[in-house]
Design a protein around this motif. Structure first.
Motif, PDB file in Angstrom:
ATOM      1  N   UNK A 191       0.833  -1.202   0.000  1.00  0.00           N
ATOM      2  CA  UNK A 191       0.000   0.000   0.000  1.00  0.00           C
ATOM      3  C   UNK A 191       0.868   1.253   0.000  1.00  0.00           C
ATOM      4  N   UNK A 192       0.581   2.166  -0.889  1.00  0.00           N
ATOM      5  CA  UNK A 192       1.351   3.421  -0.989  1.00  0.00           C
ATOM      6  C   UNK A 192       0.613   4.598  -0.357  1.00  0.00           C
ATOM      7  N   UNK A 193      -0.629   4.363   0.047  1.00  0.00           N
ATOM      8  CA  UNK A 193      -1.415   5.407   0.691  1.00  0.00           C
ATOM      9  C   UNK A 193      -2.416   4.743   1.617  1.00  0.00           C
ATOM     10  N   UNK A 194      -3.046   5.525   2.432  1.00  0.00           N
ATOM     11  CA  UNK A 194      -4.040   4.960   3.337  1.00  0.00           C
ATOM     12  C   UNK A 194      -5.264   4.515   2.540  1.00  0.00           C
ATOM     13  N   UNK A 195      -5.731   3.304   2.843  1.00  0.00           N
ATOM     14  CA  UNK A 195      -6.866   2.733   2.130  1.00  0.00           C
ATOM     15  C   UNK A 195      -7.752   1.941   3.085  1.00  0.00           C
ATOM     16  N   UNK A 196      -8.993   1.762   2.671  1.00  0.00           N
ATOM     17  CA  UNK A 196      -9.875   0.811   3.341  1.00  0.00           C
ATOM     18  C   UNK A 196      -9.951  -0.411   2.430  1.00  0.00           C
ATOM     19  N   UNK A 197      -9.396  -1.525   2.902  1.00  0.00           N
ATOM     20  CA  UNK A 197      -9.327  -2.737   2.087  1.00  0.00           C
ATOM     21  C   UNK A 197     -10.262  -3.796   2.671  1.00  0.00           C
ATOM     22  N   UNK A 198     -11.057  -4.379   1.806  1.00  0.00           N
ATOM     23  CA  UNK A 198     -11.908  -5.501   2.196  1.00  0.00           C
ATOM     24  C   UNK A 198     -11.180  -6.780   1.805  1.00  0.00           C
ATOM     25  N   UNK A 199     -10.776  -7.526   2.803  1.00  0.00           N
ATOM     26  CA  UNK A 199     -10.068  -8.786   2.564  1.00  0.00           C
ATOM     27  C   UNK A 199     -11.091  -9.901   2.449  1.00  0.00           C
ATOM     28  N   UNK A 200     -11.046 -10.624   1.341  1.00  0.00           N
ATOM     29  CA  UNK A 200     -11.890 -11.802   1.140  1.00  0.00           C
ATOM     30  C   UNK A 200     -10.989 -13.023   1.234  1.00  0.00           C
ATOM     31  N   UNK A 201     -11.036 -13.695   2.367  1.00  0.00           N
ATOM     32  CA  UNK A 201     -10.204 -14.869   2.611  1.00  0.00           C
ATOM     33  C   UNK A 201     -11.095 -16.100   2.532  1.00  0.00           C
ATOM     34  N   UNK A 202     -11.083 -16.747   1.372  1.00  0.00           N
ATOM     35  CA  UNK A 202     -11.968 -17.886   1.119  1.00  0.00           C
ATOM     36  C   UNK A 202     -11.105 -19.138   1.016  1.00  0.00           C
ATOM     37  N   UNK A 203     -11.138 -19.950   2.049  1.00  0.00           N
ATOM     38  CA  UNK A 203     -10.287 -21.130   2.088  1.00  0.00           C
ATOM     39  C   UNK A 203     -11.059 -22.411   1.873  1.00  0.00           C
TER      40      UNK A 203
END
Length: 442
Positions: A191-203
């Motif tokens: 990440x190069x800037x502040x972000x809101x990231x939605x992590x989708x961890x599908x195992x």
């Protein structure tokens, strides 16, 4: 893995104990000197991830660790080569269930508690991490947002069982981090800037979402609670997909949803389906082989309108081929994940028998699960008091995100978000290693 500290102790590690695959991170070193970062351990040759699988050999002597076993790819190879024994997978899905304290038959007249089976696999992972002066005694373990959906007591029991297993194999301090949060830490490195990231961890066992605030100014902070905007998950993922594929694409040739003969002017009834659901569920397959159940199914021949269906089913039960069918369903899912279809060879059951699995069949079988997973993502965003338009990036990790149908459906809810794909099998372990370095730094 990025450097976090120049004072990392040698007794720490991070373990991503996954339903389908696992990985371990330890302090990195060069020339015997710690470099201040973390690295993934080669678990099998050059492979830094290993199938979460144990094969118990029917023959061989016990040693100090218990019955003769193989782990990871060696376990899968023994199974595929037809060695006499029993393959165990999806062990993580046992956590939080009553099975954890039960004993199961592993062949050769041996019985093993599921809890000991799980501990044995963790012990193998820890041993792989012991090298060049590194001897982990403190660990960060990844965990899904929910081991068990909607049942806090069972969820707490699942974590307690995993803690007990880790302590039993030599870990003196056990910490946990949510797997999707760990994946967010991995994403944060780019990440190069502040972000809101939605992590989708599908195992293999769970589909977890976390909405996390990340950025270069935040990544060195140990306390990140305020950056975790929301997390949510459902106990639906890859092994559920495999089960639906097996039911829709394979087990119909064995009588699933087939009709019995018409009797006394009444319409035909559907063949009882319980055996098929158990055959399509990894940790229940072995229950289908008990002599009492085999006898019961053998006596159900009059319930089948198509004799070949019953004959094929009995071949599976009598020759203990249930795990092989499940394995072929998993392979078929992978084969159609990018579109198109595949032919499933079932010649081991009956000469010339095969089934065509088309993408539309897979879509029909998986549609309900995919929608529930996508809904969990939307609910995660709503829990944070935000809208899909507020999500800057969508980060995919976990083996099941390779399923095109699933990834496209999730992404459709966030058309303005940047889509980023992490290492499907190592992103969580990398992030857990980063967290362990920050947590245990001297």
């Amino acid at each position: 893995m990025a450097s976090t500290s120049s004072a990392l102790p040698r007794d720490i590690c991070a373990i991503d104990f996954g339903t389908s695959n696992s990985a371990v991170a330890v302090p990195a070193q060069e020339g015997g000197q710690l470099t201040g970062g973390m690295r993934l351990v080669p678990l099998e040759g050059r492979h830094t991830t290993m199938p979460t699988a144990v094969f118990y050999f029917a023959e061989g002597r016990h040693d100090a660790d218990g019955p003769p076993r193989a782990f990871g790819r060696a376990a899968m190879a023994a199974y595929e080569e037809g060695v006499d024994g029993r393959l165990m997978r999806s062990m993580k899905s046992i956590l939080g269930s009553s099975l954890i304290d039960q004993v199961t038959d592993v062949g050769g007249g041996r019985g093993v508690k599921y809890a000991d089976m799980l501990a044995g696999y963790l012990k193998h992972l820890r041993r792989q991490a012991i090298q060049d002066g590194i001897e982990p005694r403190r660990v960060v373990l990844g965990r899904p947002v929910y081991f068990v959906d909607g049942e806090p007591a069972r969820d707490a029991a699942a974590q307690a069982s995993l803690t007990a297993a880790a302590r039993a194999v030599g870990f003196e301090e056990v910490q946990f981090q949510f797997e999707p949060i760990a994946a967010a830490f991995d994403y944060e490195q780019q990440a190069t800037r502040e972000q809101r990231v939605l992590v989708a961890d599908i195992g293999g066992g769970t589909s977890d979402f976390s909405l996390v605030r990340v950025g270069p100014d935040r990544m060195q902070r140990l306390e990140r609670r305020e950056d975790i905007l929301a997390n949510h998950g459902v106990h639906i993922a890859g092994t559920d997909f495999d089960r639906h594929i097996e039911l829709a694409g394979i087990l119909r040739e064995f009588g699933y949803r087939a009709l019995g003969p018409a009797r006394a002017g009444q319409p035909p009834r559907e063949v009882p389906s319980g055996i098929y659901f158990d055959l399509a569920t990894w940790h229940l397959i072995n229950t289908c082989y008990s002599p009492q159940r085999v006898m019961e199914l053998r006596n159900m021949k009059p319930f089948y309108g198509e004799p070949r269906h019953h004959q094929r089913l009995m071949t599976v039960l009598e020759e203990r081929l249930g795990h092989e069918l499940a394995h072929r369903a998993e392979e078929a899912k992978i084969a159609v994940s990018g579109g198109g279809g595949c032919q499933i060879d079932l010649g081991l059951i009956e000469s010339g028998l095969s089934v065509e699995l088309r993408e539309e069949t897979a879509v029909g079988a998986l549609q309900s699960d995919i929608e529930r997973i996508a809904a969990a993502g939307r609910e995660t965003v709503a829990m944070a008091g935000l809208t899909p338009a507020d999500v800057d990036a969508l980060y995919f990790t976990g083996g099941s995100t390779g399923l095109r149908l699933l990834a496209e459906r999730i992404a459709a809810d966030y058309p303005q978000a940047q889509q980023v794909r992490g290492d499907r099998f190592a992103s969580v372990a990398t992030g857990l290693g980063l967290h362990a370095a920050r947590l245990f730094a001297g």
